[in-house]
Design a protein around this motif. Structure first.
Motif, PDB file in Angstrom:
ATOM      1  N   ILE A   1     -16.365 -34.135 -12.447  1.00 31.61           N
ATOM      2  CA  ILE A   1     -16.764 -34.606 -11.184  1.00 31.61           C
ATOM      3  C   ILE A   1     -16.354 -35.952 -10.910  1.00 31.61           C
ATOM      4  O   ILE A   1     -16.110 -36.878 -11.500  1.00 31.61           O
ATOM      5  N   ASN A   2     -16.579 -36.164  -9.262  1.00 27.38           N
ATOM      6  CA  ASN A   2     -16.473 -37.631  -8.955  1.00 27.38           C
ATOM      7  C   ASN A   2     -17.626 -38.142  -8.276  1.00 27.38           C
ATOM      8  O   ASN A   2     -18.328 -37.394  -8.026  1.00 27.38           O
ATOM      9  N   PRO A   3     -17.450 -39.249  -8.248  1.00 28.01           N
ATOM     10  CA  PRO A   3     -18.946 -39.960  -7.762  1.00 28.01           C
ATOM     11  C   PRO A   3     -19.059 -39.546  -6.174  1.00 28.01           C
ATOM     12  O   PRO A   3     -18.014 -39.107  -5.730  1.00 28.01           O
ATOM     13  N   PRO A   4     -20.425 -39.306  -5.769  1.00 30.05           N
ATOM     14  CA  PRO A   4     -20.464 -39.088  -4.310  1.00 30.05           C
ATOM     15  C   PRO A   4     -19.888 -40.111  -3.669  1.00 30.05           C
ATOM     16  O   PRO A   4     -19.787 -41.225  -4.007  1.00 30.05           O
ATOM     17  N   THR A   5     -19.323 -39.688  -2.465  1.00 27.10           N
ATOM     18  CA  THR A   5     -18.823 -40.404  -1.238  1.00 27.10           C
ATOM     19  C   THR A   5     -19.916 -41.348  -0.785  1.00 27.10           C
ATOM     20  O   THR A   5     -21.186 -40.679  -0.678  1.00 27.10           O
ATOM     21  N   VAL A   6     -19.645 -42.264  -0.001  1.00 24.41           N
ATOM     22  CA  VAL A   6     -20.587 -43.313   0.862  1.00 24.41           C
ATOM     23  C   VAL A   6     -21.172 -42.424   1.915  1.00 24.41           C
ATOM     24  O   VAL A   6     -22.324 -42.289   2.313  1.00 24.41           O
ATOM     25  N   GLU A   7     -20.105 -41.620   2.594  1.00 26.26           N
ATOM     26  CA  GLU A   7     -20.539 -40.433   3.506  1.00 26.26           C
ATOM     27  C   GLU A   7     -21.558 -39.558   3.004  1.00 26.26           C
ATOM     28  O   GLU A   7     -22.658 -39.301   3.818  1.00 26.26           O
ATOM     29  N   ARG A   8     -21.489 -39.101   1.935  1.00 27.68           N
ATOM     30  CA  ARG A   8     -22.321 -37.962   1.446  1.00 27.68           C
ATOM     31  C   ARG A   8     -23.698 -38.744   1.014  1.00 27.68           C
ATOM     32  O   ARG A   8     -24.952 -38.294   1.260  1.00 27.68           O
ATOM     33  N   ILE A   9     -23.689 -40.074   0.638  1.00 26.96           N
ATOM     34  CA  ILE A   9     -25.022 -40.700   0.194  1.00 26.96           C
ATOM     35  C   ILE A   9     -25.640 -41.036   1.418  1.00 26.96           C
ATOM     36  O   ILE A   9     -26.855 -40.607   1.743  1.00 26.96           O
ATOM     37  N   ASN A  10     -25.075 -41.492   2.761  1.00 27.09           N
ATOM     38  CA  ASN A  10     -25.595 -41.553   3.824  1.00 27.09           C
ATOM     39  C   ASN A  10     -26.127 -40.189   4.687  1.00 27.09           C
ATOM     40  O   ASN A  10     -27.284 -40.311   5.133  1.00 27.09           O
ATOM     41  N   GLU A  11     -25.557 -39.229   4.328  1.00 25.29           N
ATOM     42  CA  GLU A  11     -25.728 -38.051   4.669  1.00 25.29           C
ATOM     43  C   GLU A  11     -27.235 -37.526   4.138  1.00 25.29           C
ATOM     44  O   GLU A  11     -28.236 -37.250   4.752  1.00 25.29           O
ATOM     45  N   ILE A  12     -27.186 -37.857   2.727  1.00 22.67           N
ATOM     46  CA  ILE A  12     -28.416 -37.483   2.162  1.00 22.67           C
ATOM     47  C   ILE A  12     -29.776 -38.492   2.642  1.00 22.67           C
ATOM     48  O   ILE A  12     -30.910 -37.721   2.631  1.00 22.67           O
ATOM     49  N   LYS A  13     -29.562 -39.640   2.983  1.00 22.62           N
ATOM     50  CA  LYS A  13     -30.413 -40.535   3.396  1.00 22.62           C
ATOM     51  C   LYS A  13     -31.130 -39.862   4.656  1.00 22.62           C
ATOM     52  O   LYS A  13     -32.236 -39.879   4.962  1.00 22.62           O
ATOM     53  N   GLU A  14     -30.080 -39.421   5.404  1.00 22.51           N
ATOM     54  CA  GLU A  14     -30.432 -39.032   6.838  1.00 22.51           C
ATOM     55  C   GLU A  14     -31.129 -37.552   6.553  1.00 22.51           C
ATOM     56  O   GLU A  14     -32.077 -37.387   7.367  1.00 22.51           O
ATOM     57  N   ILE A  15     -30.920 -36.744   5.701  1.00 19.79           N
ATOM     58  CA  ILE A  15     -31.602 -35.456   5.543  1.00 19.79           C
ATOM     59  C   ILE A  15     -32.964 -35.904   4.858  1.00 19.79           C
ATOM     60  O   ILE A  15     -33.915 -35.081   5.185  1.00 19.79           O
ATOM     61  N   LEU A  16     -33.089 -36.843   4.385  1.00 22.56           N
ATOM     62  CA  LEU A  16     -34.350 -37.288   3.498  1.00 22.56           C
ATOM     63  C   LEU A  16     -35.365 -38.125   4.530  1.00 22.56           C
ATOM     64  O   LEU A  16     -36.529 -38.294   4.303  1.00 22.56           O
ATOM     65  N   ILE A  17     -34.920 -38.324   5.713  1.00 23.27           N
ATOM     66  CA  ILE A  17     -35.600 -39.183   6.795  1.00 23.27           C
ATOM     67  C   ILE A  17     -36.991 -38.423   6.956  1.00 23.27           C
ATOM     68  O   ILE A  17     -37.914 -39.032   7.180  1.00 23.27           O
ATOM     69  N   ASP A  18     -37.057 -36.992   7.002  1.00 22.49           N
ATOM     70  CA  ASP A  18     -37.995 -36.301   7.526  1.00 22.49           C
ATOM     71  C   ASP A  18     -39.274 -36.376   6.504  1.00 22.49           C
ATOM     72  O   ASP A  18     -40.415 -36.182   6.729  1.00 22.49           O
ATOM     73  N   SER A  19     -38.807 -36.888   5.279  1.00 15.38           N
ATOM     74  CA  SER A  19     -39.734 -36.981   4.287  1.00 15.38           C
ATOM     75  C   SER A  19     -40.703 -38.100   4.548  1.00 15.38           C
ATOM     76  O   SER A  19     -41.961 -38.281   3.830  1.00 15.38           O
ATOM     77  N   LYS A  20     -40.330 -39.249   5.415  1.00 21.53           N
ATOM     78  CA  LYS A  20     -41.045 -40.284   5.564  1.00 21.53           C
ATOM     79  C   LYS A  20     -41.226 -41.183   4.343  1.00 21.53           C
ATOM     80  O   LYS A  20     -41.970 -42.304   4.427  1.00 21.53           O
ATOM     81  N   LEU A  21     -40.481 -40.787   3.355  1.00 22.38           N
ATOM     82  CA  LEU A  21     -40.452 -41.824   2.371  1.00 22.38           C
ATOM     83  C   LEU A  21     -39.253 -43.060   2.831  1.00 22.38           C
ATOM     84  O   LEU A  21     -38.461 -42.761   3.408  1.00 22.38           O
TER      85      LEU A  21
END
Ligand code: SF4
Ligand code: SF4
Length: 303
Positions: free
Chosen positions: A277-297
């Motif tokens: 496997i390859n490391p996650p891209t910066v775009e994917r990490i930013n996407e994950i951050k966006e997805i987790l915004i709703d968690s309010k963490l």
């Protein structure tokens, strides 16, 4: 009973770290781990015993190692020297005669006092930065009695103390260290029990049970999720993990993106690296951050 064990196996000491706890810290890496995560970047940490690594590219073919090995554990092949791990007793003699630096031993016995002496070399930095010692690994609680003794001694020397843990240890092992522990950096690798078992060798039940108990204590508990593409980085798993962290009453979650820096170590130890496997891209990490915004963490990237 709180057994005092005065020596343990350490494979690395890293000074002047500004990650893995508050302030400037010394990281002490202990050998031994109950899990076998397929992405592990420190495979030399997994076995409790010291191990010899072979840096094939450095070998000049002098044969000194083969001559000195009383166990006939080193075999010269077309691909370079190979160590028969069943025969090797990790005496380290081959590493002493290898002038090319192609053989190195990973893991050395230290007493608590020896380690403390080394760690205290940076005492002035801890004092000004609020830093101290972080035990890493491997799994520090795997050497349960040594870790207990070390933390107690460090706390007596008024150091800030932290442990990085996979959590797959009896709760009592962690509990007895709590009076001497400021922070626990706790990994949650997957919320699905079966997938957890498939990729780490053990299910997550004890891990989740332990972290629920720790969340009710005064210790500074920091949850970290290694983000491993194709294994635990689905939106569903990450959202479930964030919900779990919120239920614990915590406000932060750290994401540790997978890296491939440890891959070459597998062949040095005579093992195969299973993942491709390859490391996650910066775009994917930013996407994950966006997805987790709703968690309010508060979501942080890196340790
Ligand atoms: S560590 Fe000792 S037993 Fe192992 S290969 Fe080297 S010399 Fe042989
Ligand atoms: S002693 Fe070192 S350089 Fe010489 S053959 Fe052995 S591994 Fe190679």
């Amino acid at each position: 009973m709180n057994t005092i064990i005065n020596s343990g196996v350490v494979f690395n000491i890293q000074y002047y770290s500004i990650h893995d706890g508050s302030g400037i810290r010394t990281l002490v890496f202990l050998k031994g781990c109950p899990l076998r995560c397929e992405w592990c970047s420190n495979p030399e940490s997994q076995s409790l015993k010291p191990e010899v690594i072979v840096l094939v590219n450095r070998c000049i073919g002098c044969g000194n190692c083969i001559k000195i090995c009383s166990e006939q554990a080193i075999v010269n092949t077309i691909e370079g020297n190979i160590i028969n791990r069943n025969k090797c007793i990790a005496c380290g003699k081959c590493t002493e005669v290898c002038n090319a630096g192609a053989l190195q031993i990973k893991g050395k016995f230290y007493t608590v006092d020896d380690l403390l002496e080394q760690v205290m070399e940076d005492a002035i930095f801890y004092e000004y930065s609020g830093g101290g010692i972080t035990l890493s690994g491997g799994e520090p609680f795997f050497q349960a009695d040594f870790t207990y003794s070390l933390l107690r001694t460090c706390k007596e020397s008024r150091l800030n103390t932290a442990v990085e843990t996979c959590g797959f240890v009896p709760y009592e092992t962690i509990e007895r260290c709590l009076p001497y522990l400021d922070s626990i950096l706790y990994d949650i690798k997957h919320l699905d029990t079966d997938i957890h078992k498939q990729f780490t060798g053990a299910d997550n039940l004890i891990i989740l049970e332990n972290v629920r108990k720790l969340a009710k204590t005064d210790v500074n508990l920091i949850i970290r999720v290694p983000v491993i593409p194709g294994i635990n980085d689905s939106n569903n798993n990450l959202i479930r993990t964030a919900e779990f962290v919120k239920e614990l009453g915590l406000k932060e979650l750290y994401l540790l993106p997978y890296h491939s820096l440890g891959v070459r170590k597998y062949s040095q130890l005579g093992r195969k690296y299973k993942l491709n496997i390859n490391p996650p891209t910066v775009e994917r990490i930013n996407e994950i951050k966006e997805i987790l915004i709703d968690s309010k963490l508060n979501i942080y990237i890196g340790g």
